[in-house]
Design an enzyme around this catalytic site. Sequence first.
Site: not given
Length: 227
Positions: A30, A32, A34, A63, A65, A134, A139-142, A172-174, A194-195
């Site tokens: 994946h 990202d 941006m 992806h 963004m 989403m 905008g951000f990982g983690g 996607d996300g968390g 991601g994380s």
Amino acid sequence: MAQINPSILSADFARLAEEAKAVEGADWLHVDVMDNHFVPNLTLGVPIVESLSRATKTPLDCHLMIEDPDRWAPRYVEAGAGSVTFHAEAAAAPVRLAREIRAKGARASMALKPATPIEPYEDLLPELDMLLIMTVEPGFGGQAFLDIMLSKIRRTRELISKHGLELWLQVDGGVSAATIERCAEAGADVFVAGSAVYGAADPAEAVRALRAQADGATASAAWACGH
Ligand code: DX5
Ligand code: ZN
């Protein structure tokens, strides 16, 4: 089977080829993109996707963004992406864009930010190969997983079943060991992490463990009966 797509946003950008190799058992990588306009962060663009697609056998899931995906998304197909996701909030002509991505030979996918409902897009779903929900603000990982998105995942899975579509449903996300089962139970079948992958001591093992968890939760999920 559940697909696991590690997000290189959490990898070391100076060692992308090695970081891709570290998760070779993953289904997709994946990526990202941006632009600091659609989201308040800046990552990478076409030249890096081009190099990365030559450096790994794992297909790239880009992806975007970014603003003006109508102009840029086809460039990512040319750069070697196997799947290109544009945001519904940014696309001027999503049907034309999805058709162009497919015509160029990639899978076409559309993403929804947390506040964007799926219902206005019901008639567009046959134009897509994947829908990305989403589960954080992009905008951000983690960031922490937004539980309030589970009902949108459920409603989207119902629409996919109602229309008999082969559409993949990505979250996607968390997404992590603590949240992936809830996503799978609600109807997701493609999981970006991601994380949870690159923050693990053994990223390849993290991919396998997440997939096993997702498969276990899918097996007992009502939506997957008969699949
Ligand atoms: C966030 C990106 C995600 C991000 C996920 O805007 O779209 O792909 O890398 O990172 P985690 O899994 O750490 O939430
Ligand atoms: Zn992403």
